[in-house]
Design an enzyme around this catalytic site. Structure first.
Site, PDB file in Angstrom:
ATOM      1  N   ARG A  44       0.830  -1.200   0.000  1.00 15.58           N
ATOM      2  CA  ARG A  44       0.000   0.000   0.000  1.00 15.58           C
ATOM      3  C   ARG A  44       0.865   1.250   0.000  1.00 15.58           C
ATOM      4  NH1 ARG A  44      -4.901  -2.060   4.026  1.00 15.58           N
ATOM      5  NH2 ARG A  44      -5.240  -3.978   2.822  1.00 15.58           N
ATOM      6  N   ARG A  75       1.622   1.786  10.447  1.00 20.73           N
ATOM      7  CA  ARG A  75       1.223   1.920   9.052  1.00 20.73           C
ATOM      8  C   ARG A  75       2.443   1.675   8.194  1.00 20.73           C
ATOM      9  NH1 ARG A  75      -3.225   4.228   6.928  1.00 20.73           N
ATOM     10  NH2 ARG A  75      -3.847   4.947   8.984  1.00 20.73           N
ATOM     11  N   GLU A 100      -6.633  -0.974  14.096  1.00 18.74           N
ATOM     12  CA  GLU A 100      -7.478  -1.811  13.247  1.00 18.74           C
ATOM     13  C   GLU A 100      -6.653  -2.991  12.745  1.00 18.74           C
ATOM     14  OE1 GLU A 100      -9.122   0.157   9.804  1.00 18.74           O
ATOM     15  OE2 GLU A 100      -9.293  -1.788   8.799  1.00 18.74           O
ATOM     16  N   SER A 116     -10.860  -6.164   8.883  1.00 19.29           N
ATOM     17  CA  SER A 116     -12.058  -5.540   8.351  1.00 19.29           C
ATOM     18  C   SER A 116     -12.836  -6.669   7.714  1.00 19.29           C
ATOM     19  CB  SER A 116     -11.653  -4.529   7.286  1.00 19.29           C
ATOM     20  OG  SER A 116     -12.249  -3.298   7.500  1.00 19.29           O
ATOM     21  N   ARG A 127       0.379  -4.995  13.031  1.00 19.01           N
ATOM     22  CA  ARG A 127      -0.273  -4.403  14.186  1.00 19.01           C
ATOM     23  C   ARG A 127      -0.500  -5.433  15.292  1.00 19.01           C
ATOM     24  NH1 ARG A 127      -4.500  -0.681  10.705  1.00 19.01           N
ATOM     25  NH2 ARG A 127      -2.935   0.825   9.965  1.00 19.01           N
TER      26      ARG A 127
END
Length: 431
Positions: A264, A279, A351, A354, A393
RNA sequence: GGAACGGUGGCAGAGCGGACGAAUGCAGCCGCCUUGAAAGCGGCCGUGUCUUCGGGCACCGGGGGUUCGAAUCCCCCCCGUUCCGCCA
């Protein structure tokens, strides 16, 4: 892609649903008008074609009967019709291309039970497990980037040296921990999911099918020479597995999982969460995905969520489940639950998964259908997916949560079999 | 990267300018026969799109062209298989 036919027949319902996302609905007016014109021109073209075909049949017959003069006259007429057909066809194609371009950037309709809201602040916290802000000791209030450097299991400086900031280098037991987490996630879902190891570089069409293109070009790494895209998630190749196929309803739901690197650019978040593993540009993730009938979708969605939450719970991490509101769900999603873990060192909710139901939005883009059992014709399938485990994470939360007063980090019970029985994370040789 | 051969319906596989959306076989569905089943026999059996619900149109890897007419001829591209080269 939303259902054009539905927009045609129930424009108000579609409009009302999309309005809940708080977006500008101007595109819908343009789409309805383009659709109307496109069909009008295509119909006209088809009528001309019909006449050409009829004339051609006559010409063939006349030639056989030796009536050359009559045939010649008809051929001239058909030639003129051919020019007309060509022009109409070009118009129809141009309109269809415009229509598709507009349609591709319209987001999915939120599910009826998706909570209303304008932004992430309106997400609904469904459950919180194991979180007590007062329960953490000082030795747990150290951020993972410090712990990682101290123990020699995370080398961010060298990651940056090799590739730039937000690229990660794990070392020693830290690298082994990555592998252990991946293995754990795969093993836990092997009962119902077929493991796949897909390519991580994919074609443009594959990126369009999940909705990652054209709207989010800036988020993706692109290899220009070969026109290939680095996948941001295994959802991309897994969704295209069944592209342009018609599945048998008796084989649904069909479930796949894959461990891949994910890439990403994080173009929109420059300067945000730049520390440590919060991130990063490249990370490991195990994705679980299902193709289902509309009737099965709700149960499959619940199952994916249960599985994603289960790993986190077994790792002993404090976590919560969020029901994302209409203003925060992804473009392609109709309903999404996020799982966040609490990282005591960074003192933040992260997070880590998802879990989304895309209704028929992705399947329509990817042209994935199924034949209903006993029924006639085909229906568009539903796609659902979620992260079974996203490494960085979770890695961060583990290291912070399990830090002991002496600075060493205890390995969570469930991971020990994957680390050769190791109980502490340390630098140096992995065993 | 070079060469050869291929790409047609769920699968296999014909067709190589005119009534071809496409022979035939297999698979599948319905019926007959049978106490039941198999075999046999008869029928059905692609997808999409528009529709005034009669039907029209599109699709034989993709795109362009020739022609009154293209699965069929020409050009470009993509993919697959095999061989050679290179290579983890």
């Amino acid at each position: 892609m939303i259902d054009l036919r539905r927009l045609r027949t129930e424009p108000d319902a579609v409009r009302a649903a999309l309005a809940r996302r708080g977006i500008d609905l101007g595109a819908l007016d343009r789409i309805v008008e383009l659709d109307r014109r496109q069909r009008a021109v295509a119909t006209e073209r088809d009528e001309v074609r019909n006449r050409i075909k009829a004339i051609s049949a006559d010409v063939g017959r006349l030639h056989k009967e030796g009536r050359k003069d009559e045939a010649g006259a008809l051929q001239a007429e058909s030639r003129a019709l051919g020019e007309q057909e060509h022009a109409l066809d070009a118009d129809a194609d141009a309109l269809a291309a415009d229509l598709r371009a507009e349609l591709l950037v319209v987001p999915n309709l939120p599910a009826d039970d998706c909570p209303d809201g304008a932004s992430e602040h309106d997400n609904v916290v469904v459950a919180v497990h194991g979180y007590d802000p007062d329960a953490y000791a000082d030795h747990q209030r150290v951020p993972h980037w410090d712990i990682g450097a101290e123990l020699g299991i995370l080398d961010l400086e060298r990651g940056a040296k090799l590739s730039g900031s937000m690229f990660v280098l794990y070392r020693g037991a830290g690298a082994a921990l990555v592998r252990a987490l991946v293995q754990l996630a795969l093993d836990r879902n092997a009962d119902a999911f077929e493991e796949v190891r897909p390519p991580t570089l994919v074609s443009t069409q594959t990126m369009i099918s999940t909705g990652h293109l054209p709207k989010f070009v800036d988020e993706a790494y692109h290899l220009e020479r070969d026109d290939l895209w680095a996948i941001p998630t295994a959802e991309v190749p897994l969704t295209s597995l069944a592209r342009d196929e018609i599945l048998d309803a008796t084989h649904l739901p069909q479930r796949f999982m894959a461990h891949t690197s994910c890439f990403r650019r994080e173009a929109g978040s420059a300067g945000r969460d730049t520390r440590g593993l919060l991130r990063v540009h490249e990370f490991d993730k195990v994705e679980i995905l299902a193709y289902a009938t509309p009737e099965q979708a709700a149960e499959v969605h619940a199952d994916l969520l249960r599985r994603a939450v289960g790993v986190i719970a077994d790792l002993g991490l404090a976590h919560r489940i969020l029901d994302l509101c209409t203003g925060d769900i992804g473009n392609s999603s109709a309903r999404t639950f996020d799982i966040e873990v609490y990282a005591p060192g960074a003192d933040r909710w992260l997070e880590v998964s998802s879990v989304s139901w895309f209704s028929d939005y992705q399947a329509r883009r990817a042209n994935i259908r199924y034949r209903p059992a006993g029924g006639k014709g085909t229906e568009v399938v539903h796609t659902l997916n979620g992260s079974a485990l996203a490494v960085p994470r979770v890695w961060a939360a583990i290291v912070e949560t399990y830090r002991r007063p002496d600075g060493k980090v205890t390995v969570p019970e469930v991971l020990r079999p994957y680390l050769g029985g190791r109980e502490l994370l340390t630098a140096g040789p992995s065993r």
